[in-house]
Design a protein around this motif. Structure first.
Motif: not given
Length: 216
Positions: A155-156, A148-149, A47, A152
């Motif tokens: 990172c996931l 942003f999706i 992040v 995310f």
């Protein structure tokens, strides 16, 4: 950008050394809490890197032919070449070593505290691949919600193996500890092959794509 991010995240998830370290963390005393600290520090690294890049770009991708755009592509090219060279050198070194016994008894190492676990996450993260992700995030346009999706999802996916192991330890600690230690023993005997495969595949992709974009 999305395809590149997902490929880089998959390479990070498949890179064996962080998972091997994480298994030692969660198999130690109070391993669930130490594993959580490891996982949170790991995610925080990703992040922070993304936040720094978006702050520098202002959330707007530079023009491909502008100096920042060319510099980002040149950096991505250098990272790709570096991964290829590292993978090739690792392969030569692997061929020169005798095969290890993948069925050896799993080892246990005590990780002192949650802070030590968090620090280990910072040290063990594959920073070359994270840097490749950072050069890709430069292309992010934060005016679109899908950006942003994608971030995310990056990172996931990059943390998916660690997250799965942590949840396994939470819901079935005894069975999870035994199976994770056995998985680590197997990974110990095959980690070189995995590192070579991941580094060469990602390195060739980044190199080829960067050369194409620089010369197009």
């Amino acid at each position: 950008m999305v395809l590149d991010l997902m490929l880089i995240a998959l390479a990070i998830a498949l890179y064996p050394l962080p998972m091997m370290a994480f298994i030692l963390v969660v198999s130690s005393h109070k391993g669930v809490w130490k594993g959580l600290a490891f996982l949170l520090a790991w995610l925080a690294n990703l992040v922070v890197v993304i936040a720094i890049v978006l702050t520098l770009t202002g959330g707007q991708p530079p023009s491909p032919r502008s100096p920042p755009g060319v510099a980002a592509l040149a950096l991505k090219l250098a990272i790709g070449v570096g991964l290829v060279v590292y993978g090739a050198r690792r392969y030569r070194r692997m061929k020169g070593k005798a095969d290890r016994d993948a069925t050896a008894e799993p080892s246990r190492v005590e990780v002192g505290s949650v802070w030590a676990a968090a620090g280990l996450a910072v040290l063990i993260q594959p920073w070359g691949m994270v840097a490749a992700g950072a050069t890709t995030v430069i292309e992010a346009d934060t005016s679109h919600a899908t950006t942003f999706i994608a971030l995310f999802g990056f990172c996931l996916l990059a943390s998916s193996g660690l997250l799965a192991a942590e949840l396994y330890m939470v819901f079935a600690p005894e069975a999870a500890q035994d199976r994770l230690l056995r998985m680590r023993a197997w990974m110990e005997g095959h980690k070189d092959e995995a590192i070579v495969f991941v580094c060469l595949l990602l390195g060739l992709w980044l190199t080829g794509q960067s050369i194409y974009e620089l010369t197009a």
